[in-house]
Design a protein around this motif. Structure first.
Motif, mmCIF file in Angstrom:
data_model
loop_
_atom_site.group_PDB
_atom_site.id
_atom_site.type_symbol
_atom_site.label_atom_id
_atom_site.label_comp_id
_atom_site.label_asym_id
_atom_site.label_seq_id
_atom_site.Cartn_x
_atom_site.Cartn_y
_atom_site.Cartn_z
ATOM 1 N N MET A 315 -23.200 6.962 1.420
ATOM 2 C CA MET A 315 -23.800 7.076 0.098
ATOM 3 C C MET A 315 -23.967 8.537 -0.311
ATOM 4 S SD MET A 315 -26.492 3.913 -0.282
ATOM 5 C CE MET A 315 -26.547 4.168 -2.055
ATOM 6 N N ALA A 316 -24.236 9.396 0.659
ATOM 7 C CA ALA A 316 -24.299 10.826 0.351
ATOM 8 C C ALA A 316 -22.944 11.331 -0.120
ATOM 9 C CB ALA A 316 -24.768 11.604 1.583
ATOM 10 N N VAL A 428 -33.276 -10.529 5.201
ATOM 11 C CA VAL A 428 -32.668 -9.537 4.311
ATOM 12 C C VAL A 428 -33.677 -8.448 3.964
ATOM 13 C CG1 VAL A 428 -31.621 -9.173 2.042
ATOM 14 C CG2 VAL A 428 -31.022 -11.204 3.370
ATOM 15 N N ALA A 429 -34.919 -8.836 3.748
ATOM 16 C CA ALA A 429 -35.962 -7.860 3.417
ATOM 17 C C ALA A 429 -36.135 -6.841 4.539
ATOM 18 C CB ALA A 429 -37.285 -8.572 3.136
ATOM 19 N N THR A 430 -36.024 -7.292 5.786
ATOM 20 C CA THR A 430 -36.132 -6.369 6.924
ATOM 21 C C THR A 430 -34.968 -5.387 6.927
ATOM 22 O OG1 THR A 430 -37.290 -8.025 8.243
ATOM 23 C CG2 THR A 430 -36.232 -6.213 9.440
ATOM 24 N N TYR A 431 -33.762 -5.895 6.666
ATOM 25 C CA TYR A 431 -32.598 -5.001 6.623
ATOM 26 C C TYR A 431 -32.764 -3.964 5.517
ATOM 27 C CZ TYR A 431 -27.856 -3.269 6.210
ATOM 28 O OH TYR A 431 -26.768 -2.442 6.151
ATOM 29 N N LEU A 432 -33.174 -4.410 4.348
ATOM 30 C CA LEU A 432 -33.338 -3.478 3.232
ATOM 31 C C LEU A 432 -34.409 -2.441 3.553
ATOM 32 C CD1 LEU A 432 -33.210 -5.976 0.217
ATOM 33 C CD2 LEU A 432 -31.373 -4.490 1.048
ATOM 34 N N ARG A 433 -35.512 -2.892 4.174
ATOM 35 C CA ARG A 433 -36.626 -1.985 4.473
ATOM 36 C C ARG A 433 -36.264 -0.977 5.556
ATOM 37 N NH1 ARG A 433 -39.866 -5.533 5.908
ATOM 38 N NH2 ARG A 433 -39.767 -5.267 8.174
ATOM 39 N N GLU A 434 -35.525 -1.403 6.588
ATOM 40 C CA GLU A 434 -35.283 -0.523 7.730
ATOM 41 C C GLU A 434 -33.967 0.244 7.644
ATOM 42 O OE1 GLU A 434 -35.957 -2.159 11.571
ATOM 43 O OE2 GLU A 434 -37.684 -3.359 10.942
ATOM 44 N N SER A 435 -32.981 -0.273 6.913
ATOM 45 C CA SER A 435 -31.672 0.385 6.894
ATOM 46 C C SER A 435 -31.344 1.060 5.568
ATOM 47 C CB SER A 435 -30.568 -0.631 7.224
ATOM 48 O OG SER A 435 -30.726 -1.128 8.539
ATOM 49 N N LEU A 436 -31.870 0.544 4.466
ATOM 50 C CA LEU A 436 -31.548 1.125 3.155
ATOM 51 C C LEU A 436 -32.677 1.973 2.586
ATOM 52 C CD1 LEU A 436 -29.601 -1.707 1.280
ATOM 53 C CD2 LEU A 436 -28.760 0.023 2.863
ATOM 54 N N LEU A 437 -33.884 1.446 2.591
ATOM 55 C CA LEU A 437 -35.004 2.163 1.972
ATOM 56 C C LEU A 437 -35.225 3.568 2.543
ATOM 57 C CD1 LEU A 437 -37.211 1.902 -0.148
ATOM 58 C CD2 LEU A 437 -38.726 0.949 1.621
ATOM 59 N N PRO A 438 -35.099 3.807 3.860
ATOM 60 C CA PRO A 438 -35.317 5.163 4.378
ATOM 61 C C PRO A 438 -34.334 6.199 3.832
ATOM 62 C CG PRO A 438 -35.438 3.572 6.168
ATOM 63 C CD PRO A 438 -34.926 2.830 4.971
ATOM 64 N N ASN A 439 -33.214 5.743 3.250
ATOM 65 C CA ASN A 439 -32.219 6.684 2.728
ATOM 66 C C ASN A 439 -32.484 7.101 1.285
ATOM 67 O OD1 ASN A 439 -30.048 7.105 4.808
ATOM 68 N ND2 ASN A 439 -30.016 4.873 4.750
ATOM 69 N N VAL A 440 -33.387 6.395 0.597
ATOM 70 C CA VAL A 440 -33.519 6.606 -0.840
ATOM 71 C C VAL A 440 -33.965 8.029 -1.171
ATOM 72 C CG1 VAL A 440 -34.814 5.931 -2.902
ATOM 73 C CG2 VAL A 440 -33.927 4.180 -1.350
ATOM 74 N N PRO A 442 -34.012 10.947 0.714
ATOM 75 C CA PRO A 442 -33.017 11.984 1.032
ATOM 76 C C PRO A 442 -31.839 12.007 0.053
ATOM 77 C CG PRO A 442 -33.701 10.878 3.039
ATOM 78 C CD PRO A 442 -34.299 10.112 1.911
ATOM 79 N N LEU A 443 -31.388 10.834 -0.376
ATOM 80 C CA LEU A 443 -30.266 10.782 -1.319
ATOM 81 C C LEU A 443 -30.681 11.296 -2.697
ATOM 82 C CD1 LEU A 443 -28.761 7.332 -0.300
ATOM 83 C CD2 LEU A 443 -27.724 9.571 0.073
ATOM 84 N N LEU A 444 -31.888 10.988 -3.113
ATOM 85 C CA LEU A 444 -32.361 11.503 -4.400
ATOM 86 C C LEU A 444 -32.470 13.025 -4.378
ATOM 87 C CD1 LEU A 444 -35.124 8.894 -5.363
ATOM 88 C CD2 LEU A 444 -32.898 9.230 -6.470
ATOM 89 N N LEU A 445 -33.014 13.562 -3.284
ATOM 90 C CA LEU A 445 -33.141 15.017 -3.175
ATOM 91 C C LEU A 445 -31.765 15.685 -3.176
ATOM 92 C CD1 LEU A 445 -35.958 15.224 -0.472
ATOM 93 C CD2 LEU A 445 -36.158 15.808 -2.899
ATOM 94 N N MET A 446 -30.848 15.148 -2.390
ATOM 95 C CA MET A 446 -29.500 15.710 -2.354
ATOM 96 C C MET A 446 -28.822 15.605 -3.717
ATOM 97 S SD MET A 446 -25.996 14.409 -0.700
ATOM 98 C CE MET A 446 -25.633 13.796 -2.339
ATOM 99 N N GLY A 447 -28.963 14.435 -4.376
ATOM 100 C CA GLY A 447 -28.359 14.249 -5.684
ATOM 101 C C GLY A 447 -28.925 15.196 -6.724
ATOM 102 N N VAL A 469 -21.504 22.139 -1.942
ATOM 103 C CA VAL A 469 -21.328 21.146 -0.879
ATOM 104 C C VAL A 469 -22.204 21.490 0.318
ATOM 105 C CG1 VAL A 469 -19.684 20.187 0.776
ATOM 106 C CG2 VAL A 469 -19.015 20.492 -1.619
ATOM 107 N N LEU A 470 -22.202 22.752 0.722
ATOM 108 C CA LEU A 470 -23.012 23.153 1.879
ATOM 109 C C LEU A 470 -24.500 22.957 1.610
ATOM 110 C CD1 LEU A 470 -21.155 26.408 3.010
ATOM 111 C CD2 LEU A 470 -21.090 24.150 4.083
ATOM 112 N N LEU A 471 -24.929 23.299 0.402
ATOM 113 C CA LEU A 471 -26.333 23.118 0.036
ATOM 114 C C LEU A 471 -26.715 21.641 0.068
ATOM 115 C CD1 LEU A 471 -28.921 24.534 -0.901
ATOM 116 C CD2 LEU A 471 -28.114 24.290 -3.260
ATOM 117 N N ALA A 472 -25.827 20.796 -0.444
ATOM 118 C CA ALA A 472 -26.088 19.353 -0.435
ATOM 119 C C ALA A 472 -26.179 18.820 0.990
ATOM 120 C CB ALA A 472 -24.983 18.631 -1.206
ATOM 121 N N ILE A 473 -25.299 19.299 1.864
ATOM 122 C CA ILE A 473 -25.322 18.864 3.269
ATOM 123 C C ILE A 473 -26.630 19.257 3.936
ATOM 124 C CG2 ILE A 473 -24.264 19.245 5.529
ATOM 125 C CD1 ILE A 473 -21.563 19.470 4.096
ATOM 126 N N VAL A 474 -27.064 20.498 3.729
ATOM 127 C CA VAL A 474 -28.302 20.976 4.348
ATOM 128 C C VAL A 474 -29.499 20.162 3.864
ATOM 129 C CG1 VAL A 474 -29.909 22.919 4.487
ATOM 130 C CG2 VAL A 474 -27.448 23.304 4.774
#
Length: 503
Positions: A315-316, A428-440, A442-447, A469-474
């Motif tokens: 997603m990043a 499904v709620a567990t998958y969304l909470r543990e695998s997707l939600l923790p990424n939100v 970091p992805l918003l900050l990078m975006g 690109v380097l700034l986004a990666i960091v």
């Protein structure tokens, strides 16, 4: 086992990086020398050959599976029988395809030529491709054996060297008047040499001394492999329709010269898909092993944590491609290819990333023998995709084709997510909470940082692109480490860090 998996996965990633680098170097050279028409034609023919490649009826993954099985059982007779039986079958398919291409080139190549241009070039082009098929199809058998023997590193190293040599030869001798034929010839010779090397390696003692013996051809064994591979065949047809039909639709309705405006962003985005497949590839045998031991709790833990990591990475990359893709295309091949690139990239990124929000579903379901759902649902999605493409291209052009790709996936992927979670016995709620939600976050900050660099600072040079690109990666890596990983996961990584072990 773990070491072999890491070697093979690392080799797959290295091959992907080399292909990305070659794409970056070669695409402007190809467009400059081929022109939009011949470049678009090359993409269309590649799509047609991709469809022809499915005439193996899904037998390639079956070969890999049975090669691995019989090697583990030290069953040399069956190894030789499978090789002989499938080689005869694949050689026959290659001959039929070569005959069709040769007939097309001799009788109908004039339909491919632009008005007023000599069709001889296109006749020779198709004859070169016909010759290539005579080697490539039986060569797939040797390639599948190397995969079944878990020799991905050998296979990938040969591919890398072969690709680099081909690129150097093409660059050295290319000119606008010979570009299409030279590209076809270099590609045909390179592939043929590669597959011949694969076949030679199999004859060596260290690779099992696998040699062709017509007397070992066994129709019953061939039918067994074809029955096993049928689900893969159906899934492969659907995947091919979703990924390769778009260029054919655009070329047929808008002309080959319109294809690059879609295929170039598509090829750029496709590396996100490739990364997801590469990172998840080695987990299938791991899930299979754990399932056989009934260690379902361990499977669930690995599935959730690994999904969180892969989802974050793909997603990043997707967000980065959607935001900086247009400035990159402008610097890379010219602003004339960026007129609608923002919307096309956004649609293609969404279509590509959506299946990867659950990146291990296919690997896990295949490991436990529950992958039939893909054979049932993906053809429906692919047919809907094709129908929408044929309709929307007439009203919205290239953008309509991109929309048509995304719409069926918006329905299919949630269904697959629910099904895979049910088989995994994880809500499904567990998958969304543990695998997707923790990424939100970091992805918003990078975006946000990436968007500020594009629209606040401006990306008008390769230097600014690299800085962005380097700034986004960091930003992503730091925020992912601090916000996505929990304390136990951070401790787990640190305890196994090479730096920690060396101190």
């Amino acid at each position: 086992m773990l070491r072999l998996l890491l070697i093979n996965t690392g080799s797959n990633v290295l091959l992907m990086v080399v292909k990305m680098a070659l794409t970056f170097i070669m695409t402007p050279i190809l467009i400059h020398n081929l022109g939009n028409y011949d470049y678009g034609l090359w993409e269309m023919v590649a799509a047609v050959l991709g469809y022809m490649g499915m005439l193996d009826l899904g037998i390639k993954p079956a070969i890999s599976r049975f090669a691995a099985k019989y090697k583990a059982e030290e069953d040399q007779l069956n190894l030789q029988t499978v090789f002989a039986s499938t080689l005869v079958f694949m050689a026959a398919i290659g001959f039929l395809i070569a005959l069709a291409l040769a007939g097309w080139g001799v009788l109908f190549s004039g339909a491919m030529a632009p008005e007023g241009e000599d069709p001889l070039k296109y006749t020779l082009f198709l004859l070169i491709l016909a010759g290539q098929m005579l080697i490539v199809f039986p060569g797939y058998v040797a390639e599948s054996y190397l995969e079944g023997f878990q020799r991905y590193n050998i296979k990938n190293n040969i591919t890398i060297v072969n690709s680099l040599i081909g690129a150097v030869l093409f660059i050295a001798f290319v000119a606008p008047d010979n570009a299409l034929l030279l590209l076809a010839a270099v590609n045909a010779v390179g592939l043929s040499v590669k597959f011949l090397i694969y076949g030679f390696l199999l004859t060596r003692a260290s690779f099992g001394r696998i040699v062709f013996n017509l007397a070992l051809f066994n129709g019953r064994k061939l039918r067994e492999l074809m029955a096993f591979g049928f689900k893969s065949f159906v899934q492969g047809v659907a995947t091919r329709m979703e990924n390769a039909t778009d260029t054919l639709v655009i070329g047929s309705f808008l002309g080959p010269a319109a294809v690059p405006f879609y295929s170039i962003p598509q090829n750029l985005v496709r590396y996100i898909q490739t990364l997801g497949w590469t990172l998840s590839h080695a987990f299938m045998p791991l899930f299979s092993d754990l399932a056989a031991r009934s260690e379902n709790d361990k499977i669930q833990g690995i599935y959730l944590v690994a999904s969180k990591i892969v989802v974050g990475l793909v997603m990043a990359m997707g967000i980065g491609a959607a935001i900086v893709g247009t400035p990159f295309l402008a610097l890379w091949i010219g602003t004339e290819y960026t007129e609608q690139s923002d919307i096309i990239l956004l649609l293609l990124v969404s279509f590509t990333v959506l299946p990867l929000i659950n990146p291990f579903s296919s690997r896990y379901l295949t490991a436990i023998g529950k992958h039939g759902i893909f054979a049932r649902l993906m053809p429906i999605s692919a047919v809907v995709n094709l129908g929408l493409s044929l309709l929307l291209v007439q009203y919205y052009g290239v953008v309509g084709v991109a929309v048509a790709s995304l719409l069926p996936s918006l329905v299919l992927q949630p269904v697959l997510l629910v099904y895979s979670c049910r088989q995994l016995e994880v809500p499904v709620a567990t998958y969304l909470r543990e695998s997707l939600l923790p990424n939100v976050l970091p992805l918003l900050l990078m975006g946000a940082v990436t968007a500020w660099m594009r629209w606040g600072v401006g990306i008008n040079s390769y230097l600014l692109l690299v800085i962005t690109v380097l700034l986004a990666i960091v930003v992503f890596c730091l925020s992912f480490w601090c916000l996505s990983f929990n304390p136990q996961e951070r401790s787990f990584v640190l305890e196994r860090s090479p730096l920690r072990r060396s101190t």
